[in-house]
Design a protein around this motif. Structure first.
Motif, mmCIF file in Angstrom:
data_model
loop_
_atom_site.group_PDB
_atom_site.id
_atom_site.type_symbol
_atom_site.label_atom_id
_atom_site.label_comp_id
_atom_site.label_asym_id
_atom_site.label_seq_id
_atom_site.Cartn_x
_atom_site.Cartn_y
_atom_site.Cartn_z
ATOM 1 N N MET A 250 0.848 -1.207 0.000
ATOM 2 C CA MET A 250 0.000 0.000 0.000
ATOM 3 C C MET A 250 0.886 1.260 0.000
ATOM 4 S SD MET A 250 -2.968 1.149 2.718
ATOM 5 C CE MET A 250 -3.356 -0.476 3.291
ATOM 6 N N ALA A 251 0.461 2.297 -0.735
ATOM 7 C CA ALA A 251 1.234 3.551 -0.745
ATOM 8 C C ALA A 251 1.260 4.145 0.665
ATOM 9 C CB ALA A 251 0.567 4.530 -1.697
ATOM 10 N N GLU A 252 2.246 5.018 0.920
ATOM 11 C CA GLU A 252 2.290 5.690 2.218
ATOM 12 C C GLU A 252 1.789 7.124 2.060
ATOM 13 O OE1 GLU A 252 6.032 5.420 4.125
ATOM 14 O OE2 GLU A 252 5.678 3.292 4.580
ATOM 15 N N LEU A 253 1.462 7.750 3.174
ATOM 16 C CA LEU A 253 1.040 9.147 3.111
ATOM 17 C C LEU A 253 2.253 10.016 2.761
ATOM 18 C CD1 LEU A 253 -1.347 11.123 3.604
ATOM 19 C CD2 LEU A 253 -0.487 11.380 5.944
ATOM 20 N N ALA A 254 2.113 10.791 1.682
ATOM 21 C CA ALA A 254 3.233 11.614 1.194
ATOM 22 C C ALA A 254 3.269 12.938 1.969
ATOM 23 C CB ALA A 254 3.080 11.860 -0.302
ATOM 24 N N VAL A 255 3.637 12.851 3.249
ATOM 25 C CA VAL A 255 3.546 14.002 4.157
ATOM 26 C C VAL A 255 4.216 15.262 3.590
ATOM 27 C CG1 VAL A 255 4.226 14.875 6.438
ATOM 28 C CG2 VAL A 255 3.309 12.562 6.208
ATOM 29 N N ASP A 256 5.487 15.156 3.206
ATOM 30 C CA ASP A 256 6.218 16.356 2.760
ATOM 31 C C ASP A 256 5.579 16.983 1.518
ATOM 32 O OD1 ASP A 256 7.855 15.957 4.845
ATOM 33 O OD2 ASP A 256 9.462 14.986 3.702
ATOM 34 N N LYS A 257 5.109 16.106 0.616
ATOM 35 C CA LYS A 257 4.478 16.618 -0.621
ATOM 36 C C LYS A 257 3.185 17.379 -0.273
ATOM 37 C CE LYS A 257 7.282 15.004 -3.740
ATOM 38 N NZ LYS A 257 7.367 13.762 -4.402
ATOM 39 N N HIS A 258 2.416 16.841 0.674
ATOM 40 C CA HIS A 258 1.149 17.507 1.021
ATOM 41 C C HIS A 258 1.405 18.855 1.707
ATOM 42 C CE1 HIS A 258 -0.752 14.032 -0.451
ATOM 43 N NE2 HIS A 258 -0.612 13.271 0.621
ATOM 44 N N VAL A 259 2.432 18.891 2.555
ATOM 45 C CA VAL A 259 2.770 20.155 3.223
ATOM 46 C C VAL A 259 3.151 21.192 2.159
ATOM 47 C CG1 VAL A 259 4.468 21.283 4.738
ATOM 48 C CG2 VAL A 259 3.474 19.062 5.399
ATOM 49 N N LYS A 260 3.985 20.766 1.221
ATOM 50 C CA LYS A 260 4.440 21.678 0.153
ATOM 51 C C LYS A 260 3.243 22.178 -0.663
ATOM 52 C CE LYS A 260 8.373 21.471 -2.811
ATOM 53 N NZ LYS A 260 9.272 20.617 -3.558
ATOM 54 N N TYR A 261 2.326 21.242 -0.971
ATOM 55 C CA TYR A 261 1.143 21.592 -1.776
ATOM 56 C C TYR A 261 0.287 22.643 -1.045
ATOM 57 C CZ TYR A 261 -3.681 21.291 -3.336
ATOM 58 O OH TYR A 261 -4.943 21.628 -3.727
ATOM 59 N N CYS B 227 -6.018 8.292 -3.389
ATOM 60 C CA CYS B 227 -6.482 9.587 -3.916
ATOM 61 C C CYS B 227 -5.392 10.656 -3.844
ATOM 62 C CB CYS B 227 -7.714 10.065 -3.147
ATOM 63 S SG CYS B 227 -9.144 9.006 -3.402
ATOM 64 N N GLN B 228 -4.185 10.286 -3.387
ATOM 65 C CA GLN B 228 -3.097 11.260 -3.300
ATOM 66 C C GLN B 228 -2.488 11.529 -4.669
ATOM 67 O OE1 GLN B 228 -0.371 10.554 0.359
ATOM 68 N NE2 GLN B 228 -0.689 8.552 -0.583
ATOM 69 N N ASP B 229 -2.019 12.762 -4.864
ATOM 70 C CA ASP B 229 -1.116 13.036 -5.975
ATOM 71 C C ASP B 229 0.283 12.876 -5.366
ATOM 72 O OD1 ASP B 229 0.690 14.200 -7.734
ATOM 73 O OD2 ASP B 229 -0.746 15.698 -8.451
ATOM 74 N N VAL B 230 0.905 11.729 -5.615
ATOM 75 C CA VAL B 230 2.173 11.455 -4.927
ATOM 76 C C VAL B 230 3.338 12.259 -5.501
ATOM 77 C CG1 VAL B 230 1.666 9.203 -3.905
ATOM 78 C CG2 VAL B 230 2.386 9.337 -6.278
ATOM 79 N N GLU B 231 3.125 12.855 -6.699
ATOM 80 C CA GLU B 231 4.210 13.666 -7.259
ATOM 81 C C GLU B 231 4.167 15.112 -6.776
ATOM 82 O OE1 GLU B 231 4.474 13.358 -11.530
ATOM 83 O OE2 GLU B 231 4.480 11.181 -11.297
ATOM 84 N N ASN B 232 2.965 15.700 -6.853
ATOM 85 C CA ASN B 232 2.857 17.136 -6.537
ATOM 86 C C ASN B 232 2.164 17.423 -5.214
ATOM 87 O OD1 ASN B 232 4.008 17.874 -9.098
ATOM 88 N ND2 ASN B 232 2.075 17.141 -9.981
ATOM 89 N N GLY B 233 1.712 16.395 -4.529
ATOM 90 C CA GLY B 233 1.028 16.584 -3.257
ATOM 91 C C GLY B 233 -0.445 16.895 -3.428
ATOM 92 N N GLY B 234 -1.202 16.811 -2.333
ATOM 93 C CA GLY B 234 -2.639 17.060 -2.361
ATOM 94 C C GLY B 234 -3.424 15.766 -2.512
#
Ligand code: GRG
Length: 348
Positions: free
Chosen positions: A1-12, A291-298
């Motif tokens: 399973m994918a992980e939560l992309a914390v840093d990407k979401h913060v950046k977004y 439902c994450q955008d793992v590249e750009n966050g959000g």
């Protein structure tokens, strides 16, 4: 399973706030106060609230406050209790509730309802408006006993729309400000109960279709007023857990598509009535992570859709309710991090 992309979401989230010309910022301009609550609460749950300039945020919030005490969605817009709650929640996040004149905000929440009543008698409304520099300020001087709608309901602003969302917002806001006694709680509860349906759910007004968003508002308001004993927990729990579809996601009512935001509306309600073990939590975690955008966050409403701050917040908040590792815990009734709620009620 994918992980939560914390840093990407913060950046977004930080980028949405900075990029005022983006499509998302432009369409959200009138409800920026809600956006601030979604983005900043998500940042706090992700452990990154310290990446924003507190003084800048507080100064902008105060510029959105009106003479009446209420807040608008952005500078130069009209006040509404939806934005007032978001403003109060953001101030609570930053431990800055002391910048508020609490009586003024509380009176505004009460005054909206009276203004709506006066509007029904237009001649009276017009004579008051024309003779006041600030109609809200004047209304607050009128007889307090008439400020809540007779049936216990709440309106959102001076134009009078009634909705159980506004009951929740008024109750949550006054509870955070520790002045719930200013309204007739018994009548407010009785109105909410009049919106309960045979399927165990709640709608926006009596007879309105059960919808997970309204259920959150009604169950949340009942929880905040110590009235959850009026809920048929098994019946409502059954309706709510039926919202989980094959993909693991939750929808808001029968035959509808799943949407990440219901990970909050449904899950928080299930937790408040102690029936969260009736859904498959692992499948829901997977749906949100998909439902994450793992590249750009959000996070988006469904896999592969465009992301936005609203779904990013409710995705992260849903994961927090599901005890996803590394996230701060969120309170299902106040929709604020648990440490913030504890600070409001249990510190000095
Ligand atoms: C502090 C968390 C918090 C909330 C404040 C404003 C509010 C109180 C609650 C809103 C509750 C609500 C009505 C949520 C539903 C939002 C939503 C996704 C509505 C979409 O409805 P439809 O009919 O979508 O367009 P469906 O999913 O039924 O097809």
């Amino acid at each position: 399973m994918a992980e939560l992309a914390v840093d990407k979401h913060v950046k977004y989230i930080l980028a949405v706030e900075k990029n005022k010309d983006s499509f998302e910022s432009v369409v959200m301009d009138h409800l920026r106060m809600n956006g601030a609550y979604w983005g900043l609460t998500a940042l706090d749950l992700l452990g990154k609230l310290d990446s924003v300039n507190v003084d800048e945020v507080i100064s902008w919030i105060l510029k959105c406050q009106h003479e009446s005490g209420g807040f608008s969605g952005n500078i130069g817009h009209d006040p509404h209790i939806l934005y007032t709650l978001s403003a109060v929640q953001v101030l609570a996040l930053f431990n800055k509730l002391d910048v508020l004149d609490i009586d003024k905000v509380a009176t505004c929440i009460l005054s909206c309802v009276l203004l709506m009543k006066l509007f029904a008698h237009r001649w009276l409304y017009e004579s008051i408006v024309s003779s006041c520099t600030s109609c809200f300020a004047q209304v607050s001087k009128l007889d307090i006993t008439g400020l809540q709608n007779e049936d216990g309901s709440f309106s959102g602003d001076m134009w009078g729309e009634v909705d159980t969302r506004f009951s929740y917002v008024a109750i949550c806001c006054l509870s955070i400000l520790c002045c719930l006694e200013k309204i007739n709680v018994e009548k407010a509860v009785s109105y909410i109960l009049s919106c309960k349906n045979l399927d165990g759910g709640f709608g926006c007004t009596p007879g309105g279709e059960s919808h997970a968003g309204q259920i959150f508002c009604c169950v949340g308001a009942l929880a905040l007023t110590g009235s959850l004993h009026y809920v048929d927990k098994d019946l409502l729990g059954w309706w709510l857990c039926e919202r989980q579809v094959k993909s693991g996601g939750l929808n808001g009512r029968p035959e509808k598509l799943p949407d990440v935001c219901y990970s909050w509306w449904v899950l928080s309600s299930l937790i408040m009535i102690d029936r969260v073990h009736w859904i498959d939590k692992e499948k829901l975690v997977k749906f949100i992570l998909d439902c994450q955008d793992v590249e750009n966050g959000g996070i988006s409403d469904r896999p592969d859709d465009a992301v936005d701050v609203y779904h990013t917040y409710f995705g992260v908040a849903g994961l927090s309710l599901l005890n996803y590792p590394g996230l701060k815990a969120i309170d299902p009734a106040y929709a604020l991090p648990v440490d913030v709620v504890n600070r409001i009620f249990f510190s000095g």
